[in-house]
Scaffold this motif. Structure first.
Motif, PDB file in Angstrom:
ATOM      1  N   ASN A  78     -43.270 -21.392  13.554  1.00 49.26           N
ATOM      2  CA  ASN A  78     -44.232 -22.029  12.638  1.00 49.26           C
ATOM      3  C   ASN A  78     -44.237 -23.555  12.783  1.00 49.26           C
ATOM      4  OD1 ASN A  78     -45.396 -19.831  10.706  1.00 49.26           O
ATOM      5  ND2 ASN A  78     -43.223 -19.334  10.932  1.00 49.26           N
ATOM      6  N   TYR A  79     -43.681 -24.046  13.891  1.00 49.00           N
ATOM      7  CA  TYR A  79     -43.711 -25.476  14.229  1.00 49.00           C
ATOM      8  C   TYR A  79     -43.028 -26.337  13.170  1.00 49.00           C
ATOM      9  CZ  TYR A  79     -47.100 -23.650  17.510  1.00 49.00           C
ATOM     10  OH  TYR A  79     -47.705 -22.912  18.488  1.00 49.00           O
ATOM     11  N   ARG A  80     -41.972 -25.817  12.589  1.00 57.07           N
ATOM     12  CA  ARG A  80     -41.220 -26.574  11.584  1.00 57.07           C
ATOM     13  C   ARG A  80     -39.950 -27.107  12.251  1.00 57.07           C
ATOM     14  NH1 ARG A  80     -41.653 -22.331   6.623  1.00 57.07           N
ATOM     15  NH2 ARG A  80     -40.323 -23.846   5.537  1.00 57.07           N
ATOM     16  N   PHE A  81     -40.168 -28.128  13.071  1.00 53.41           N
ATOM     17  CA  PHE A  81     -39.102 -28.668  13.918  1.00 53.41           C
ATOM     18  C   PHE A  81     -37.987 -29.301  13.090  1.00 53.41           C
ATOM     19  CE2 PHE A  81     -43.099 -28.808  16.254  1.00 53.41           C
ATOM     20  CZ  PHE A  81     -42.763 -28.164  17.424  1.00 53.41           C
ATOM     21  N   ASN A  82     -38.370 -30.081  12.102  1.00 51.15           N
ATOM     22  CA  ASN A  82     -37.385 -30.776  11.277  1.00 51.15           C
ATOM     23  C   ASN A  82     -36.464 -29.781  10.584  1.00 51.15           C
ATOM     24  OD1 ASN A  82     -37.008 -31.571   8.139  1.00 51.15           O
ATOM     25  ND2 ASN A  82     -36.607 -33.352   9.423  1.00 51.15           N
ATOM     26  N   GLU A  83     -37.034 -28.722  10.043  1.00 49.03           N
ATOM     27  CA  GLU A  83     -36.215 -27.738   9.339  1.00 49.03           C
ATOM     28  C   GLU A  83     -35.308 -26.970  10.289  1.00 49.03           C
ATOM     29  OE1 GLU A  83     -38.788 -25.992   5.841  1.00 49.03           O
ATOM     30  OE2 GLU A  83     -40.069 -26.879   7.380  1.00 49.03           O
ATOM     31  N   THR A  84     -35.758 -26.800  11.532  1.00 46.68           N
ATOM     32  CA  THR A  84     -34.911 -26.134  12.530  1.00 46.68           C
ATOM     33  C   THR A  84     -33.662 -26.956  12.810  1.00 46.68           C
ATOM     34  OG1 THR A  84     -36.937 -25.303  13.571  1.00 46.68           O
ATOM     35  CG2 THR A  84     -34.893 -25.061  14.799  1.00 46.68           C
ATOM     36  N   ILE A  85     -33.855 -28.242  13.101  1.00 49.02           N
ATOM     37  CA  ILE A  85     -32.689 -29.073  13.430  1.00 49.02           C
ATOM     38  C   ILE A  85     -31.809 -29.267  12.203  1.00 49.02           C
ATOM     39  CG2 ILE A  85     -33.815 -31.301  13.023  1.00 49.02           C
ATOM     40  CD1 ILE A  85     -31.294 -30.460  15.824  1.00 49.02           C
ATOM     41  N   ARG A  86     -32.398 -29.304  11.026  1.00 51.39           N
ATOM     42  CA  ARG A  86     -31.596 -29.425   9.805  1.00 51.39           C
ATOM     43  C   ARG A  86     -30.727 -28.187   9.602  1.00 51.39           C
ATOM     44  NH1 ARG A  86     -30.783 -34.443   7.649  1.00 51.39           N
ATOM     45  NH2 ARG A  86     -32.645 -35.701   7.991  1.00 51.39           N
ATOM     46  N   ALA A  87     -31.298 -27.019   9.857  1.00 52.69           N
ATOM     47  CA  ALA A  87     -30.522 -25.780   9.718  1.00 52.69           C
ATOM     48  C   ALA A  87     -29.369 -25.752  10.725  1.00 52.69           C
ATOM     49  CB  ALA A  87     -31.431 -24.569   9.917  1.00 52.69           C
ATOM     50  N   LEU A  88     -29.650 -26.178  11.951  1.00 54.96           N
ATOM     51  CA  LEU A  88     -28.601 -26.237  12.969  1.00 54.96           C
ATOM     52  C   LEU A  88     -27.537 -27.266  12.616  1.00 54.96           C
ATOM     53  CD1 LEU A  88     -30.621 -25.975  16.305  1.00 54.96           C
ATOM     54  CD2 LEU A  88     -28.861 -24.390  15.485  1.00 54.96           C
ATOM     55  N   TYR A  89     -27.997 -28.424  12.142  1.00 54.81           N
ATOM     56  CA  TYR A  89     -27.073 -29.499  11.751  1.00 54.81           C
ATOM     57  C   TYR A  89     -26.107 -29.001  10.683  1.00 54.81           C
ATOM     58  CZ  TYR A  89     -25.637 -34.150  10.063  1.00 54.81           C
ATOM     59  OH  TYR A  89     -24.920 -35.254   9.687  1.00 54.81           O
ATOM     60  N   GLU A  90     -26.649 -28.360   9.662  1.00 53.93           N
ATOM     61  CA  GLU A  90     -25.812 -27.873   8.558  1.00 53.93           C
ATOM     62  C   GLU A  90     -24.828 -26.810   9.040  1.00 53.93           C
ATOM     63  OE1 GLU A  90     -26.314 -25.532   4.314  1.00 53.93           O
ATOM     64  OE2 GLU A  90     -28.012 -26.676   5.102  1.00 53.93           O
ATOM     65  N   PHE A  91     -25.324 -25.902   9.881  1.00 53.42           N
ATOM     66  CA  PHE A  91     -24.456 -24.843  10.392  1.00 53.42           C
ATOM     67  C   PHE A  91     -23.334 -25.422  11.244  1.00 53.42           C
ATOM     68  CE2 PHE A  91     -23.477 -22.111  14.070  1.00 53.42           C
ATOM     69  CZ  PHE A  91     -22.818 -21.082  13.397  1.00 53.42           C
ATOM     70  N   ILE A  92     -23.686 -26.308  12.178  1.00 56.10           N
ATOM     71  CA  ILE A  92     -22.688 -26.843  13.107  1.00 56.10           C
ATOM     72  C   ILE A  92     -21.699 -27.758  12.384  1.00 56.10           C
ATOM     73  CG2 ILE A  92     -22.354 -28.338  15.118  1.00 56.10           C
ATOM     74  CD1 ILE A  92     -25.102 -27.279  16.129  1.00 56.10           C
ATOM     75  N   TRP A  93     -22.235 -28.688  11.599  1.00 61.18           N
ATOM     76  CA  TRP A  93     -21.366 -29.698  10.975  1.00 61.18           C
ATOM     77  C   TRP A  93     -20.517 -29.085   9.863  1.00 61.18           C
ATOM     78  CZ3 TRP A  93     -22.130 -35.178  12.184  1.00 61.18           C
ATOM     79  CH2 TRP A  93     -21.207 -36.006  11.545  1.00 61.18           C
ATOM     80  N   ASN A  94     -21.158 -28.344   8.978  1.00 63.33           N
ATOM     81  CA  ASN A  94     -20.439 -27.820   7.807  1.00 63.33           C
ATOM     82  C   ASN A  94     -19.704 -26.523   8.101  1.00 63.33           C
ATOM     83  OD1 ASN A  94     -21.423 -29.969   6.301  1.00 63.33           O
ATOM     84  ND2 ASN A  94     -23.238 -28.853   5.668  1.00 63.33           N
ATOM     85  N   ASP A  95     -20.467 -25.502   8.506  1.00 62.88           N
ATOM     86  CA  ASP A  95     -19.861 -24.169   8.654  1.00 62.88           C
ATOM     87  C   ASP A  95     -18.897 -24.103   9.839  1.00 62.88           C
ATOM     88  OD1 ASP A  95     -21.348 -23.301   6.495  1.00 62.88           O
ATOM     89  OD2 ASP A  95     -23.006 -22.587   7.725  1.00 62.88           O
TER      90      ASP A  95
END
Length: 900
Positions: A632-649
């Motif tokens: 759905n071309y939601r690039f910002n939300e994709t990288i934010r989800a990855l950022y949260e997963f990688i950094w936090n989880d």
């Protein structure tokens, strides 16, 4: 490429980026060929001007395209990202003309043929510079297919399209008012005119009657210099003030020409005096009035905006110089009634910012209405989708109100219009190649049209001309129509709409199914970046300083679904920190995957611990989330989800949890299970992150691949591909997600955070041992916590923990609440209560002082009323934050006081 298993201590983008881009190009990973075994996914690059250099707008646009291409390539599509450049007629001609001027010559001295040779020389030397710069960004275009709007194939396509449209009656030539740039010395289309509000004046001028010179009609104008070209004064036929004057003759001030008073419904009785001067050769509305009333066209300006015609005193003057002198003469002759300040919209050339002059000249036009109707029908049929959807309305509004497109340009660099005029009978011959004789009279002397086509005409054919049209090539059959267009909102009219119209007319298909419209990069004050303001940020300098992946991830983190982006250089630190975090986490992981000392023991998923199942479930969940966002071309939300997963989880929790298992050589199965899960998660995470940070992920993945190759016990799936960029994207829905584990882990994390908060609030050093009591309401929750007691003890750094139902708070203890669970930490012997109370009271006093300062501002009506909204909101945020601090400190003091 053979890799060392040991990953370097620090991530060095300068060493890594050139290495991998060269590897990808030499390995032909970007190239594709039509093939029936795969579904195509195609993007055509918005061709940058050959005069251009990479700026932040280009960077954003091409990062987004590269993310899509790399993602779809990993999904197994046959991906084509078609690169190329635009000849940029006016801009390129200006560049070369400036170069000639430095040599003391100009294009007219050289002649057309020699000048075009000079432009081609310039293009060969400088024209591909921006494409080289795109490589530094990581763009994975199919460079073997690079096209140029003036290359032989595309030039043939332009001629073919022009002739086809002419033969269908869509192209015509005529003398009309166009937008003329006195600096570029050419007509430009309506869409190339940018309107700005100007503070000007309204001059009221007396026009005397011929037969009664003592009587006057007063007219109001914002452009008194065009009085020299007046041929009439028009009034509304229903205006009672002027009904009896219609047909009377006036004498044009200064010039002395006799002009009639005419009636026309287009005149607005409320503007000025209700009587307007009519200058058909220099105003589009007046031109239409002139056509209706068969009026003469008096041209008073040359192409450069200087004055010509009958007024000897003003011949040769610049238009604005003439305005000042003419107004002065009108004043002296008592023709000026009054002058009023007047704000009005003024058109400017979008290239050079010169004020546009409405100008009567012979031009070529495309009839847009029938083409627009087809585009509107295609849109309403659902054949084209805009992301964000709000741009559909803007696009449709332009189509529904479109005007004919002036496509001729009075320059030399460009596609010369394929029209030849017969010297004998004046017949215009439109042919694909130069005709030998006139089609009407047979005469053999024909002169080709000197004008060239608007650059946007060739650009409108880009999606199919780049595929080989007008030939029916295999590429055209397979890759067209294309899949997605990524563009800036500024060229929806210039380019997007015209490509749709041309695609439908010439290929009977929309040229792409999806259009993603991204925002504009602004400076941190919200201004457009420009050379004149000196507020631009050079992406190449940022890449040199932070690395391409940091630039890419930073920009995407800031780009919220089509909104404009406020950017300053410091914002790239966010991306650099993220890239370094991934690098360090990967390095830690691989340092603990050393194969030495491994046994032949094989582990399975049954050997996974709770935390392994959790991180794998989170990975699978994030895979679904990221895939859905990208679809759905939601690039910002994709990288934010990855950022949260990688950094936090992954980094802050999982790696910390498994450290004891990785360091424990006695329990081989547990250690190897942790390593196997670690490899699996790291491998898939690199896949998910690759479209955003291709260089760093490729480097880590190649190290991981080399390491795993030495240990079959921790191998996960196939890692035999030559590059991460051609590995398979993790499939959503294909892997197991343990929902129970995903629900349990957040509770455990909250409990750990609660204990950590108590330690922090009470200033208890990490070295001091703590015990915790956890009071719950029912046995089900107690059982869940008992099952994970070791986890809480390890992560909260506890000596011991007791869980019970409705436990009473012990004396001298601090407490926290998580949902309906209470956590008690006995403090006896851990802290000096008096000293701690004194310290917390000091914190409370400071918070109250700061709160009082903030509230003084917020209780001041003048401040709230007059200060900028963002300043007021910032103070309100401070107030809320301070109130939260005060409540927290009071709770701590209450805990400290209870047991005194």
């Amino acid at each position: 490429m053979k890799m060392e298993t040991e990953i370097p201590t620090k991530y060095n983008p300068k060493e890594i980026e050139d290495k991998w881009y060269r590897y990808w190009e030499e390995g032909n990973f970007f190239h594709c060929e039509p093939g029936p075994d795969k579904k195509p996914y195609t993007i055509v690059i918005p061709p940058p001007n050959v005069t251009g250099v990479l700026h932040m707008g280009h960077a954003l646009n091409n990062i987004l395209q590269d993310i899509l291409i790399r993602w779809r390539r990993m999904q197994g599509f046959n991906t084509l990202w078609m690169p190329g450049t635009d000849h940029a007629g006016i801009a390129t001609q200006n560049v070369v003309e400036r170069k000639l001027a430095k040599k003391g010559t100009n294009r007219h001295e050289l002649g057309r043929e020699k000048f075009i040779e000079e432009v081609w020389k310039w293009k060969k030397e400088y024209g591909s510079e921006i494409l080289k710069q795109l490589r530094k960004l990581g763009s994975s275009c199919d460079w073997e297919r690079e096209r140029f709007t003036m290359d032989e194939g595309l030039s043939k396509a332009v001629k073919e399209a022009f002739v086809k449209l002419y033969e269908k009656g869509f192209i015509y030539k005529g003398k009309y008012i166009t937008n003329w740039c006195p600096r570029c010395l050419t007509a430009i289309s309506d869409d190339e005119v940018e309107h700005e509000d100007h503070e000007g004046y309204l001059w009221y001028i007396r026009y005397p009657f011929r037969d009664a010179p003592h009587l006057f009609v007063n007219i109001a104008t914002t452009r008194p210099e065009t009085l020299l070209g007046d041929v009439a004064v028009a009034v509304n036929p229903e205006d009672e003030r002027y009904k009896d004057m219609i047909g009377e003759m006036l004498v044009l001030p200064v010039v002395g020409r006799e002009i009639p008073i005419i009636a026309d419904e287009a005149v607005d009785p409320k503007f000025g005096t209700g009587a307007v001067k009519v200058t058909p050769a220099h105003d589009p509305n007046d031109f239409e009035i002139g056509r209706r009333h068969n009026l003469d066209h008096v041209i008073i300006m040359n192409e450069d905006g200087s004055i010509r015609g009958d007024a000897d005193n003003y011949i040769g003057m610049d238009r604005y110089e003439c305005r000042e002198a003419l107004v002065e003469e009108l004043k002296q002759e008592k023709h000026i009634v009054k002058v009023e300040p007047h704000s009005h919209s003024v058109g400017h050339c979008y290239r050079c910012r010169t004020v546009i002059e409405p100008y009567l000249s012979d031009q070529w036009f495309v009839k847009m209405k029938p083409l627009a109707e087809a585009a509107i029908k295609a849109q309403k049929s659902g054949n084209l989708s805009f992301y964000p959807e709000r741009w559909t309305k803007v696009y449709m509004s332009w189509l529904e109100n479109v005007r004919d497109w002036c496509i001729s340009r009075q320059i030399w660099w460009g596609h010369r219009i394929p029209a030849w005029q017969c010297e004998s009978c004046d017949e215009i011959n439109i042919t694909r190649e130069a005709p030998e004789k006139c089609s009407k009279c047979g005469h053999d002397t024909l002169i080709q049209e000197t004008d060239v086509l608007d650059t946007w005409f060739s650009s409108a054919l880009w999606p199919f001309s780049t595929m080989g049209w007008p030939e029916e090539t295999e590429e055209l059959k397979y890759y067209y129509p294309t899949s997605t267009l990524v563009t800036d909102r500024g060229i929806i009219y210039f380019w997007v709409a015209r490509m749709v119209m041309m695609g439908l007319e010439i290929r009977n298909q929309v040229p792409f199914s999806n259009v993603y419209v991204h925002g504009t990069i602004l400076d941190d004050l919200g201004r457009k970046m420009s050379k004149s303001l000196g507020n631009g940020i050079d992406p190449l300098l940022m890449i040199d300083q932070y690395g391409a992946d940091a630039v890419r991830t930073s920009i995407i983190m800031l780009t919220v679904e089509g909104q404009d982006v406020k950017l300053n250089e410091n914002r790239f630190e966010m991306g650099r920190n993220f890239i370094n975090k991934v690098w360090n986490a990967a390095r830690f992981a691989m340092m603990n995957l050393e194969p030495d000392g491994f046994s032949d023991t094989q582990v399975t998923e049954d050997d996974y611990h709770f935390e392994d199942i959790w991180i794998i479930s989170r990975l699978h969940s994030v895979t679904e989330i990221c895939t859905n966002y990208l679809e759905n071309y939601r690039f910002n939300e994709t990288i934010r989800a990855l950022y949260e997963f990688i950094w936090n989880d992954f980094c802050d929790w999982y790696l910390e949890i498994i450290k004891p298992r990785l360091y424990n050589t006695d329990n081989t199965v547990s250690r190897m299970a942790a390593q196997k899960a670690l490899v699996y998660v790291l491998n898939d995470t690199l896949h998910l992150l690759h479209p955003f940070a291709p260089f760093m992920t490729e480097e880590i993945w190649q190290h991981l691949k080399s390491m795993v190759a030495q240990n079959s016990a921790i191998s996960v799936g196939s890692m035999k591909n030559e590059s991460l960029m051609i590995c398979q994207w993790p499939k959503k829905g294909a892997a197991k997600i343990d929902k129970n584990v995903l629900e349990t882990m957040p509770l455990l994390q909250d409990l750990v955070r609660a204990v950590r908060n108590i330690r922090s609030n009470m200033n208890i050093p990490n070295k001091k041992s703590l015990n915790a009591l956890i009071s719950v309401r029912d046995n089900e929750v107690k059982t869940r916590l008992d099952n994970h007691q070791n986890f809480i003890i390890q992560m909260a750094n506890l000596d011991g923990m007791e869980t019970g139902i409705d436990l009473e708070k012990p004396e001298s203890s601090a407490s926290e609440v998580v949902n309906d669970i209470q956590i008690f930490v006995p403090l006896k012997g851990l802290i000096d209560k008096d000293a701690e109370k004194e310290k917390q009271q000091e914190h409370l006093n400071k918070a109250n002082v700061h709160l009082e300062i903030v509230r003084k501002k917020l209780f001041n009506e003048n401040f709230v009323k007059n200060a900028p909204a963002h300043i007021v909101n910032a103070e309100r945020d401070k107030e809320a934050e301070l109130l939260g601090q005060i409540i927290k400190i009071k709770s701590i003091l209450q805990d400290l006081d209870k047991d005194d």
